[in-house]
Design an enzyme around this catalytic site. Structure first.
Site, mmCIF file in Angstrom:
data_model
loop_
_atom_site.group_PDB
_atom_site.id
_atom_site.type_symbol
_atom_site.label_atom_id
_atom_site.label_comp_id
_atom_site.label_asym_id
_atom_site.label_seq_id
_atom_site.Cartn_x
_atom_site.Cartn_y
_atom_site.Cartn_z
ATOM 1 N N CYS A 130 -17.989 -11.985 -1.559
ATOM 2 C CA CYS A 130 -18.058 -11.630 -2.989
ATOM 3 C C CYS A 130 -18.853 -12.612 -3.842
ATOM 4 O O CYS A 130 -19.505 -12.230 -4.793
ATOM 5 C CB CYS A 130 -16.643 -11.536 -3.533
ATOM 6 S SG CYS A 130 -15.685 -13.023 -3.150
ATOM 7 N N GLU B 38 -23.965 -4.798 -6.655
ATOM 8 C CA GLU B 38 -23.580 -5.582 -5.486
ATOM 9 C C GLU B 38 -23.992 -4.822 -4.225
ATOM 10 O O GLU B 38 -23.544 -3.701 -4.010
ATOM 11 C CB GLU B 38 -22.066 -5.777 -5.525
ATOM 12 C CG GLU B 38 -21.547 -6.688 -4.462
ATOM 13 C CD GLU B 38 -20.035 -6.883 -4.579
ATOM 14 O OE1 GLU B 38 -19.326 -5.888 -4.765
ATOM 15 O OE2 GLU B 38 -19.591 -8.032 -4.476
ATOM 16 N N GLU C 9 -9.477 -10.006 -8.312
ATOM 17 C CA GLU C 9 -10.663 -10.723 -7.795
ATOM 18 C C GLU C 9 -11.637 -9.653 -7.337
ATOM 19 O O GLU C 9 -11.395 -8.981 -6.339
ATOM 20 C CB GLU C 9 -10.282 -11.616 -6.608
ATOM 21 C CG GLU C 9 -9.316 -12.722 -6.931
ATOM 22 C CD GLU C 9 -9.945 -13.868 -7.696
ATOM 23 O OE1 GLU C 9 -11.147 -13.811 -8.023
ATOM 24 O OE2 GLU C 9 -9.222 -14.821 -7.971
ATOM 25 N N LYS D 228 -0.807 -5.317 1.731
ATOM 26 C CA LYS D 228 -1.503 -4.133 2.267
ATOM 27 C C LYS D 228 -2.927 -4.523 2.627
ATOM 28 O O LYS D 228 -3.780 -4.676 1.764
ATOM 29 C CB LYS D 228 -1.542 -2.970 1.269
ATOM 30 C CG LYS D 228 -1.959 -1.677 2.010
ATOM 31 C CD LYS D 228 -2.568 -0.628 1.137
ATOM 32 C CE LYS D 228 -4.014 -0.894 0.799
ATOM 33 N NZ LYS D 228 -4.931 -0.863 1.956
HETATM 34 P P1 NAD Z 1 -12.094 -1.782 -1.986
HETATM 35 O O1 NAD Z 1 -11.890 -1.991 -3.432
HETATM 36 O O2 NAD Z 1 -12.605 -0.481 -1.521
HETATM 37 O O3 NAD Z 1 -10.721 -1.996 -1.198
HETATM 38 C C1 NAD Z 1 -9.984 -3.208 -1.280
HETATM 39 C C2 NAD Z 1 -8.529 -2.929 -0.941
HETATM 40 O O4 NAD Z 1 -7.948 -2.150 -1.973
HETATM 41 C C3 NAD Z 1 -8.305 -2.131 0.337
HETATM 42 O O5 NAD Z 1 -7.118 -2.608 0.933
HETATM 43 C C4 NAD Z 1 -8.156 -0.699 -0.175
HETATM 44 O O6 NAD Z 1 -7.418 0.101 0.706
HETATM 45 C C5 NAD Z 1 -7.425 -0.924 -1.477
HETATM 46 N N1 NAD Z 1 -7.684 0.043 -2.556
HETATM 47 C C6 NAD Z 1 -8.834 0.684 -2.849
HETATM 48 N N2 NAD Z 1 -8.691 1.412 -3.974
HETATM 49 C C7 NAD Z 1 -7.430 1.209 -4.414
HETATM 50 C C8 NAD Z 1 -6.675 1.671 -5.538
HETATM 51 N N3 NAD Z 1 -7.205 2.513 -6.427
HETATM 52 N N4 NAD Z 1 -5.412 1.235 -5.683
HETATM 53 C C9 NAD Z 1 -4.868 0.377 -4.806
HETATM 54 N N5 NAD Z 1 -5.515 -0.080 -3.710
HETATM 55 C C10 NAD Z 1 -6.783 0.329 -3.524
HETATM 56 O O7 NAD Z 1 -13.022 -2.982 -1.525
HETATM 57 P P2 NAD Z 1 -13.614 -3.303 -0.076
HETATM 58 O O8 NAD Z 1 -14.788 -2.439 0.167
HETATM 59 O O9 NAD Z 1 -12.523 -3.309 0.946
HETATM 60 O O10 NAD Z 1 -14.065 -4.825 -0.278
HETATM 61 C C11 NAD Z 1 -15.309 -5.179 -0.747
HETATM 62 C C12 NAD Z 1 -15.253 -5.543 -2.207
HETATM 63 O O11 NAD Z 1 -14.320 -6.603 -2.410
HETATM 64 C C13 NAD Z 1 -16.559 -6.048 -2.743
HETATM 65 O O12 NAD Z 1 -16.830 -5.463 -3.984
HETATM 66 C C14 NAD Z 1 -16.319 -7.538 -2.903
HETATM 67 O O13 NAD Z 1 -17.130 -8.169 -3.854
HETATM 68 C C15 NAD Z 1 -14.901 -7.582 -3.268
HETATM 69 N N6 NAD Z 1 -14.358 -8.906 -2.983
HETATM 70 C C16 NAD Z 1 -14.030 -9.731 -4.029
HETATM 71 C C17 NAD Z 1 -13.565 -11.011 -3.784
HETATM 72 C C18 NAD Z 1 -13.188 -11.954 -4.902
HETATM 73 O O14 NAD Z 1 -12.474 -12.906 -4.644
HETATM 74 N N7 NAD Z 1 -13.624 -11.749 -6.125
HETATM 75 C C19 NAD Z 1 -13.432 -11.449 -2.475
HETATM 76 C C20 NAD Z 1 -13.792 -10.596 -1.442
HETATM 77 C C21 NAD Z 1 -14.239 -9.309 -1.714
#
Ligand code: NAD
Length: 488
Positions: free
Chosen positions: A289, A388, A253, A179
């Site tokens: 991230c 962040e 992650e 997804k």
């Molecule tokens: P997000 O958590 O809003 O969304 C990430 C994904 O999860 C999307 O596909 C979203 O639709 C889905 N999602 C959101 N809430 C959910 C839930 N409750 N259940 C299931 N799916 C859900 O994050 P974002 O804004 O898209 O991405 C940015 C974040 O990702 C930042 O905090 C960044 O640090 C983190 N990130 C971490 C890594 C890592 O490897 N540690 C890498 C890249 C990004």
């Protein structure tokens, strides 16, 4: 050009979605509509999970194939991604604002590299090992694929972070439902085309569209065996709670607020270090991230290093993500830019000194741009040092000695990345050992596919990449052979 898709990739083919409202994807640089995809419904998710389940449970199917046969299929998939490399880079950069130079180097390349790496790892590997027992007898230790994997991916590196999950999962013999994020759906159709072209059996890879609700439905779906998630810590906590309740294995992650520790002997000659500094602190417009966004500066060289960073950040080329000269593109959305600007305002209000940037680039009327910004004199207790920001904003924090630098680096909810800058490699490793983090770089920062990647504390659970990333998609079974009789 607008790309319109009216179907979802489920069970190896294109399936009309029952959803009434499409998801519209917009360019972060120009605000123009780039395309539309159907929004998956719960019944679409049921169909995708069902297809993945059937493919996994097929007694002659993917999970039972000889590893060498799977490896060949993964290499064909890698070839298909290579063929589409430029289109992948263009779509990713168009959607999320990643500078095209970055997406050509990472998004267009990393997934195929990872597929070939894991194909090579499993090709000749025996999934069974015989271990002599301590009390006599032998145990047959067997690695089985864990099952059907839900892979939930953010928008910042949509192709690379999806591959962190599907490449080892497929190599292990799992099937997947991916997804992507609503902001970056269009590039996922190129992955689907490559899967189809590579001849992977129907249902081995399925892609569902949608946001948080569809993601949550997928996470708790009764026919899923493992969840792999990359995204925000807030969402990761919710997913971890659900998986904890139903005892479902999960890899998380999450976010970061990593530290660059500039030691007092660091050589910060920008002629030689600008590229490494950029990769470690500002890559992908700060929307990465692991970036070292807290820069810890020795007080003995404080003014000089603030000047170096201000010059470096102020000199970056800001512009349309599709321009090959762009170093800093826009934020992914209007809402996210507002969030980043809110942090800059909080930094100012909290006493930080804006030495460069702080506003919007005057020459760019369209797109969600923020000027690359340096906040100096930041207190590690302040909001801009603790949360962040996920934008091109660096917080500079002074320290007196190495012990204090390590203490500040570790005084964070997070622990994902980090970097040490010094002329003395041994000193660098000694300091790196003391930082509470999952990964850290010396005079640079670049994750390598062969090494485990992931975070400690609120940055996540588990590891991706390397052999450890494959083990996350395997289940161990011990078969006790010829055990000695127990005493009675
Ligand atoms: P997000 O958590 O809003 O969304 C990430 C994904 O999860 C999307 O596909 C979203 O639709 C889905 N999602 C959101 N809430 C959910 C839930 N409750 N259940 C299931 N799916 C859900 O994050 P974002 O804004 O898209 O991405 C940015 C974040 O990702 C930042 O905090 C960044 O640090 C983190 N990130 C971490 C890594 C890592 O490897 N540690 C890498 C890249 C990004």
């Amino acid at each position: 050009m607008s790309l319109t898709y009216d179907a979802l990739f489920i069970g190896g083919g294109w399936v009309q979605s029952a959803g009434a409202t499409p998801i519209t994807v917009v360019s972060a640089s120009t605000e123009e509509v780039l395309g539309q995809v159907p929004e998956a419904t719960r019944s679409d998710v049921d169909a995708a999970v069902g297809a993945a389940r059937d493919a996994f449970d097929d007694p002659a199917g993917w999970s039972r194939w000889e590893p060498a046969r799977r490896a060949e299929a993964l290499e064909r998939l890698a070839d298909g991604l290579d063929k589409r490399a430029e289109e992948i880079a263009l779509r990713v950069s168009g959607q999320n604002g990643m500078p095209i130079a970055v997406s050509r180097q990472l998004e267009a390349v990393f997934p195929a590299t990872l597929l070939r790496y894991y194909a090579g790892m499993v090709r000749d590997r025996d999934p069974e090992e015989r271990r002599p027992g301590l009390f006599g007898g032998t145990t047959l230790v067997r690695r089985d694929p864990i099952g059907v994997v839900a892979a939930i991916v953010p928008w910042n590196y949509p192709q690379t972070l999806a591959s962190f999950k599907y490449a080892p999962a497929l190599a292990a013999g799992c099937t997947v439902v991916i997804k992507p994020s609503p902001e970056t759906m269009l590039d996922s159709y190129l992955l689907a085309e490559a899967v189809q072209e590579a001849g992977l059996p129907p249902g081995v890879v399925n892609i569902v569209t949608g946001g948080r609700d569809i993601g949550a439905y997928l996470v708790s779906h009764p026919r899923i065996d493992k969840v792999a998630f990359t995204g925000s810590t807030a969402a990761g906590r919710q997913i971890g709670e659900v998986c904890g309740r139903i005892l479902r294995p999960v890899t998380l992650e999450l976010g970061g607020k990593s530290a660059a520790i500039i030691l007092d002997d660091a050589d910060l000659d920008l002629a030689t270090t600008a590229q490494s500094l950029f990769g470690a602190t500002l890559l992908n417009n700060g929307q990465t991230c692991y970036l070292s966004t807290r820069v810890l500066v020795p007080r003995s060289r404080y003014a000089e290093i603030v000047d170096v960073f201000s010059g470096f950040v102020g000199g970056l080329n800001v512009g349309d993500a599709l321009d090959p000269d762009t170093q800093i593109g826009p934020m992914v959305s209007a809402g996210h830019r507002q969030r980043v600007e809110g942090y800059i305002a909080q930094g100012r209000a909290g006493g930080a000194r804006v030495t460069v940037g702080g506003g919007r680039p005057a020459q760019l009327e369209k797109g969600w741009f923020v000027e690359p910004t340096v906040l100096a004199d930041v207190d590690n207790a302040s909001v801009v040092a603790r949360e962040e920001i996920f934008g091109p904003v660096l917080s500079l924090i002074g320290y007196t000695d190495v012990d204090e630098a390590v203490a500040i680096a570790n005084d964070s909810e997070y622990g994902l990345g980090g970097s040490i800058w010094t002329s003395d490699p041994e000193r660098a490793v000694a300091v790196a050992r003391r930082v509470q983090t999952g990964t850290i770089g010396i005079n640079n920062y670049l994750p390598d596919p062969t090494a485990p990647f992931g975070g400690v504390k609120a940055s996540g659970l588990g590891r991706e990449l390397g052999p450890e990333g494959l083990a996350a998609y395997e289940q161990l079974k011990s078969i006790y052979l010829d055990s000695p009789p127990s005493a009675n």
